[in-house]
Design a protein around this motif. Structure first.
Motif, PDB file in Angstrom:
ATOM      1  N   THR A   1      -5.012   7.192  -7.314  1.00  0.00           N
ATOM      2  CA  THR A   1      -4.912   5.756  -7.010  1.00  0.00           C
ATOM      3  C   THR A   1      -4.414   4.917  -8.179  1.00  0.00           C
ATOM      4  O   THR A   1      -4.767   3.740  -8.273  1.00  0.00           O
ATOM      5  N   ARG A   2      -3.603   5.501  -9.016  1.00  0.00           N
ATOM      6  CA  ARG A   2      -2.996   4.685 -10.073  1.00  0.00           C
ATOM      7  C   ARG A   2      -2.169   3.610  -9.399  1.00  0.00           C
ATOM      8  O   ARG A   2      -1.326   3.892  -8.552  1.00  0.00           O
ATOM      9  N   SER A   3      -2.404   2.381  -9.768  1.00  0.00           N
ATOM     10  CA  SER A   3      -1.755   1.254  -9.085  1.00  0.00           C
ATOM     11  C   SER A   3      -0.240   1.233  -9.275  1.00  0.00           C
ATOM     12  O   SER A   3       0.472   0.636  -8.472  1.00  0.00           O
ATOM     13  N   ASP A   4       0.272   1.886 -10.312  1.00  0.00           N
ATOM     14  CA  ASP A   4       1.720   1.894 -10.501  1.00  0.00           C
ATOM     15  C   ASP A   4       2.429   2.763  -9.462  1.00  0.00           C
ATOM     16  O   ASP A   4       3.651   2.701  -9.327  1.00  0.00           O
TER      17      ASP A   4
ATOM     18  N   ASP B   1       3.304  -3.187  -0.205  1.00  0.00           N
ATOM     19  CA  ASP B   1       2.245  -2.677   0.659  1.00  0.00           C
ATOM     20  C   ASP B   1       0.876  -3.130   0.161  1.00  0.00           C
ATOM     21  O   ASP B   1       0.294  -2.533  -0.743  1.00  0.00           O
ATOM     22  N   ALA B   2       0.377  -4.175   0.773  1.00  0.00           N
ATOM     23  CA  ALA B   2      -0.897  -4.764   0.349  1.00  0.00           C
ATOM     24  C   ALA B   2      -2.068  -3.818   0.570  1.00  0.00           C
ATOM     25  O   ALA B   2      -3.003  -3.786  -0.234  1.00  0.00           O
ATOM     26  N   SER B   3      -2.053  -3.027   1.650  1.00  0.00           N
ATOM     27  CA  SER B   3      -3.194  -2.144   1.923  1.00  0.00           C
ATOM     28  C   SER B   3      -3.274  -1.022   0.886  1.00  0.00           C
ATOM     29  O   SER B   3      -4.366  -0.678   0.423  1.00  0.00           O
ATOM     30  N   TRP B   4      -2.134  -0.465   0.497  1.00  0.00           N
ATOM     31  CA  TRP B   4      -2.129   0.593  -0.511  1.00  0.00           C
ATOM     32  C   TRP B   4      -2.582   0.020  -1.852  1.00  0.00           C
ATOM     33  O   TRP B   4      -3.388   0.610  -2.564  1.00  0.00           O
ATOM     34  N   GLN B   5      -2.073  -1.152  -2.196  1.00  0.00           N
ATOM     35  CA  GLN B   5      -2.496  -1.786  -3.452  1.00  0.00           C
ATOM     36  C   GLN B   5      -3.980  -2.125  -3.429  1.00  0.00           C
ATOM     37  O   GLN B   5      -4.680  -1.948  -4.425  1.00  0.00           O
TER      38      GLN B   5
END
Length: 152
Positions: free
Chosen positions: A110-113, A119-123
């Motif tokens: 789940t590294r945010s980069d 994609d708001a849900s993935w972020q």
């Protein structure tokens, strides 16, 4: 750990109130976000593949630990019963280490980069996973560094 009470009974209440309920809630939300991210982006190379299964493993281990705390360890600690408690505490510490390993796996997924900006849900999943991991690590540290040494 700075805001954790020092008295054993108050510390146990703090752990239950501050961490146990929030972990259950956070895991449920994270699982929903993981399902969504995997469904939308499962074919992409950096998608958080396996995150739902990993969250399930974390939930299983964490639920068992919290149940052990609430049903066995904490009542024994509150009753001042020391006989037989040290091996149970050592086992809990080993379980904490296993959970921390799973959190490391979650962090790698789940590294945010890796999340697409659009994609708001993935972020949200990446951010939520990082928040959850930090909170759970703090929970385990309070138990391992403050509460458990009193009973070893």
């Amino acid at each position: 750990m700075d805001d954790a009470p020092q008295a054993t009974g108050a510390l146990i209440s703090y752990i239950q109130r501050r961490y146990h309920d929030s972990h259950r809630h956070d895991l449920a939300e994270l699982t929903c976000l993981a399902i969504l991210a995997e469904a939308r982006h499962g074919a992409e190379p950096h998608a958080p593949k396996g995150s739902v299964a990993l969250l399930s493993r974390i939930n299983t281990r964490l639920s068992a630990l919290m149940q052990q705390d609430d049903a066995v360890l904490f009542p024994m600690m509150l009753a001042g019963e020391r006989r037989g408690l040290a091996p149970l505490v050592k086992q809990a510490i080993a379980e904490h280490d296993a959970l921390l390993d799973l959190l490391g796996e979650l962090g790698a997924l789940t590294r945010s980069d890796k999340a697409p900006a659009a994609d708001a849900s993935w972020q949200a999943f990446c951010f939520g996973a990082q928040e959850f991991a930090g909170d759970l690590a703090a929970h385990l540290q309070v138990k391992d560094k403050v509460l458990f040494p009193r009973f070893l």
